[in-house]
Design a protein around this motif. Structure first.
Motif, mmCIF file in Angstrom:
data_model
loop_
_atom_site.group_PDB
_atom_site.id
_atom_site.type_symbol
_atom_site.label_atom_id
_atom_site.label_comp_id
_atom_site.label_asym_id
_atom_site.label_seq_id
_atom_site.Cartn_x
_atom_site.Cartn_y
_atom_site.Cartn_z
ATOM 1 N N THR A 183 0.818 -1.215 0.000
ATOM 2 C CA THR A 183 0.000 0.000 0.000
ATOM 3 C C THR A 183 0.853 1.267 0.000
ATOM 4 O O THR A 183 0.331 2.358 -0.180
ATOM 5 C CB THR A 183 -0.871 0.052 1.275
ATOM 6 N N GLY A 184 2.142 1.111 0.236
ATOM 7 C CA GLY A 184 3.006 2.281 0.350
ATOM 8 C C GLY A 184 2.883 2.913 1.731
ATOM 9 O O GLY A 184 3.535 3.901 2.044
ATOM 10 N N ARG A 185 2.043 2.317 2.556
ATOM 11 C CA ARG A 185 1.830 2.847 3.894
ATOM 12 C C ARG A 185 2.583 1.965 4.902
ATOM 13 O O ARG A 185 2.168 0.837 5.173
ATOM 14 C CB ARG A 185 0.319 2.778 4.166
ATOM 15 N N THR A 186 3.698 2.455 5.404
ATOM 16 C CA THR A 186 4.485 1.647 6.346
ATOM 17 C C THR A 186 4.002 1.929 7.759
ATOM 18 O O THR A 186 3.585 3.051 8.050
ATOM 19 C CB THR A 186 5.980 2.061 6.336
ATOM 20 N N ALA A 187 4.114 0.943 8.631
ATOM 21 C CA ALA A 187 3.847 1.215 10.052
ATOM 22 C C ALA A 187 4.936 2.162 10.537
ATOM 23 O O ALA A 187 6.079 2.090 10.080
ATOM 24 C CB ALA A 187 3.897 -0.089 10.834
ATOM 25 N N LEU A 188 4.605 3.046 11.447
ATOM 26 C CA LEU A 188 5.640 3.899 12.048
ATOM 27 C C LEU A 188 6.587 2.984 12.799
ATOM 28 O O LEU A 188 6.157 1.965 13.351
ATOM 29 C CB LEU A 188 5.002 4.866 13.053
ATOM 30 N N PRO A 189 7.874 3.338 12.848
ATOM 31 C CA PRO A 189 8.819 2.472 13.553
ATOM 32 C C PRO A 189 8.341 2.148 14.977
ATOM 33 O O PRO A 189 8.479 1.012 15.439
ATOM 34 C CB PRO A 189 10.100 3.306 13.576
ATOM 35 N N GLU A 190 7.733 3.123 15.648
ATOM 36 C CA GLU A 190 7.272 2.892 17.028
ATOM 37 C C GLU A 190 6.089 1.922 17.069
ATOM 38 O O GLU A 190 5.978 1.101 17.974
ATOM 39 C CB GLU A 190 6.846 4.211 17.700
ATOM 40 N N GLN A 191 5.219 2.026 16.043
ATOM 41 C CA GLN A 191 4.074 1.103 15.966
ATOM 42 C C GLN A 191 4.577 -0.328 15.749
ATOM 43 O O GLN A 191 4.105 -1.274 16.377
ATOM 44 C CB GLN A 191 3.201 1.460 14.751
ATOM 45 N N ALA A 192 5.546 -0.450 14.839
ATOM 46 C CA ALA A 192 6.098 -1.769 14.546
ATOM 47 C C ALA A 192 6.803 -2.317 15.791
ATOM 48 O O ALA A 192 6.600 -3.472 16.168
ATOM 49 C CB ALA A 192 7.064 -1.692 13.371
ATOM 50 N N GLN A 193 7.596 -1.483 16.442
ATOM 51 C CA GLN A 193 8.321 -1.900 17.648
ATOM 52 C C GLN A 193 7.349 -2.429 18.718
ATOM 53 O O GLN A 193 7.592 -3.444 19.349
ATOM 54 C CB GLN A 193 9.157 -0.736 18.194
ATOM 55 N N GLU A 194 6.246 -1.729 18.870
ATOM 56 C CA GLU A 194 5.257 -2.122 19.885
ATOM 57 C C GLU A 194 4.737 -3.544 19.597
ATOM 58 O O GLU A 194 4.643 -4.385 20.494
ATOM 59 C CB GLU A 194 4.102 -1.113 19.845
ATOM 60 N N ALA A 195 4.441 -3.799 18.315
ATOM 61 C CA ALA A 195 3.938 -5.123 17.937
ATOM 62 C C ALA A 195 5.033 -6.185 18.095
ATOM 63 O O ALA A 195 4.774 -7.295 18.584
ATOM 64 C CB ALA A 195 3.433 -5.096 16.503
ATOM 65 N N HIS A 196 6.254 -5.844 17.712
ATOM 66 C CA HIS A 196 7.366 -6.806 17.833
ATOM 67 C C HIS A 196 7.626 -7.156 19.305
ATOM 68 O O HIS A 196 7.855 -8.315 19.630
ATOM 69 C CB HIS A 196 8.643 -6.228 17.210
ATOM 70 N N ALA A 197 7.587 -6.142 20.155
ATOM 71 C CA ALA A 197 7.814 -6.391 21.586
ATOM 72 C C ALA A 197 6.714 -7.298 22.128
ATOM 73 O O ALA A 197 6.971 -8.200 22.941
ATOM 74 C CB ALA A 197 7.853 -5.068 22.351
ATOM 75 N N PHE A 198 5.492 -7.086 21.647
ATOM 76 C CA PHE A 198 4.371 -7.925 22.083
ATOM 77 C C PHE A 198 4.602 -9.384 21.652
ATOM 78 O O PHE A 198 4.410 -10.314 22.439
ATOM 79 C CB PHE A 198 3.046 -7.399 21.505
ATOM 80 N N ILE A 199 5.022 -9.551 20.407
ATOM 81 C CA ILE A 199 5.272 -10.911 19.888
ATOM 82 C C ILE A 199 6.354 -11.610 20.730
ATOM 83 O O ILE A 199 6.216 -12.758 21.140
ATOM 84 C CB ILE A 199 5.695 -10.846 18.397
ATOM 85 N N ARG A 200 7.427 -10.885 21.024
ATOM 86 C CA ARG A 200 8.512 -11.473 21.819
ATOM 87 C C ARG A 200 7.998 -11.883 23.203
ATOM 88 O O ARG A 200 8.339 -12.928 23.745
ATOM 89 C CB ARG A 200 9.686 -10.497 21.932
ATOM 90 N N LYS A 201 7.158 -11.046 23.769
ATOM 91 C CA LYS A 201 6.590 -11.321 25.087
ATOM 92 C C LYS A 201 5.730 -12.591 25.049
ATOM 93 O O LYS A 201 5.768 -13.418 25.962
ATOM 94 C CB LYS A 201 5.726 -10.104 25.477
ATOM 95 N N GLU A 202 4.945 -12.713 23.993
ATOM 96 C CA GLU A 202 4.090 -13.896 23.841
ATOM 97 C C GLU A 202 4.938 -15.163 23.753
ATOM 98 O O GLU A 202 4.613 -16.189 24.347
ATOM 99 C CB GLU A 202 3.245 -13.779 22.561
ATOM 100 N N ILE A 203 6.025 -15.079 23.000
ATOM 101 C CA ILE A 203 6.915 -16.236 22.858
ATOM 102 C C ILE A 203 7.566 -16.544 24.211
ATOM 103 O O ILE A 203 7.716 -17.691 24.604
ATOM 104 C CB ILE A 203 7.986 -15.983 21.758
ATOM 105 N N GLN A 204 7.890 -15.495 24.932
ATOM 106 C CA GLN A 204 8.496 -15.693 26.247
ATOM 107 C C GLN A 204 7.522 -16.406 27.197
ATOM 108 O O GLN A 204 7.890 -17.330 27.911
ATOM 109 C CB GLN A 204 8.910 -14.348 26.832
#
Ligand code: PGA
Length: 274
Positions: A183-204
């Motif tokens: 779409t040419g619309r990237t997540a803001l780095p902070e938005q992406a970071q928030e989701a990545h941190a959540f994923i890592r937490k879930e795996i933990q």
């Protein structure tokens, strides 16, 4: 002067190009030939290209000993049998690939991929010795309804149901918000970071601290040479799954180089900040 190298305790960044339904055999060979020329073999970044099935073995041949790996875009979970049109993990491996994308949102959306099929495919990939890149991500409607984390939790739970810590260690997760793909619309780095941190937490929560720390999480969705740097600066972003920009050698090579540079800076930051 002390030189900092990506050491073994740091997650090695991984940039993968998802070519989707693009490139004839000739175009594919041309593209990987150019990539091989512009990316030296000893990158600090792991590089993967995922052409259509028809170009897997030829691209793997060209890339032999180049340091660039080849991956497939999908697989079927049975090894062999009466399954017309399907391609199994052992066949992908036999074609020279080492990776496979599983559960891309386009497969979920257009080809009825479910938690259960993603789970079976990821298991089959591991059994054959392929590294699965498992895609998760919310739609725009889900994000706007405040359901992003619930969707991610659900997808991770489904994908890795019955997995061991040992198996999780071989998996790569790609966070791809559906609204950012093509779409040419990237997540803001902070938005992406928030989701990545959540994923890592879930795996933990499910597989423990060590597995979570080692897990590589790629971001995907309109990644380009000019936004990869700010994405890679984020603590939990370990690479990217690139669609459109992976179809062009210069753009993809630039993404890889910028990601490597950002990762080295990140390592210096984390090693030297008290
Ligand atoms: P895009 O695709 O980079 O073209 O948005 C990413 C993907 O689908 O993996």
């Amino acid at each position: 002067m002390r030189l900092y190298r990506i050491n073994e305790n740091v997650r090695k960044p991984i940039i993968a190009g998802n070519w989707k339904l693009h490139k004839t055999l000739q175009e594919a060979v041309q593209l990987v030939t150019l990539l091989k020329r512009s990316l030296p073999a000893d990158q600090d970044v792991e590089v993967v290209v995922c052409p259509p099935f028809t170009a897997l073995s030829e691209t793997a041949e060209v890339l032999m000993e180049s340091g660039i790996h080849v991956g497939a875009q999908d697989l079927y979970w049975e090894d062999k049998g009466a399954f017309t049109g399907e391609v199994s993990a052992p066949l992908i491996k036999d074609a020279g690939a080492g990776f496979v994308i599983v559960g891309h949102s386009e497969r979920r959306q257009f080809f009825h991929e479910t938690h259960e099929t993603v789970n079976k495919k990821t298991k089959a990939a591991l059994k054959a010795g392929l590294a699965p890149i498992v895609c998760v991500g919310e739609t725009l409607a889900e994000r706007e309804a405040g359901k992003t984390f619930a969707v991610l939790e659900d997808q991770l739970k489904g994908a890795f149901l019955g997995f061991t810590q040992e198996e999780i260690r071989k998996v790569i997760v790609a966070y791809e918000p559906v609204w950012a793909i093509g779409t040419g619309r990237t997540a803001l780095p902070e938005q992406a970071q928030e989701a990545h941190a959540f994923i890592r937490k879930e795996i933990q929560k499910r597989f423990g601290e060590e597995a979570a720390k080692a897990l590589r999480i790629q971001y995907g969705g309109s990644v380009k040479p000019d936004n990869i740097g700010s994405l890679m600066k984020q603590e939990d972003i370990d690479g990217a799954l690139v669609g459109g920009a992976s179809l062009e050698a210069d753009a993809f090579a630039e993404i890889v180089k910028t990601a490597g540079k950002a990762a080295r800076e990140k390592e210096v930051r984390s090693c030297c900040t008290p």
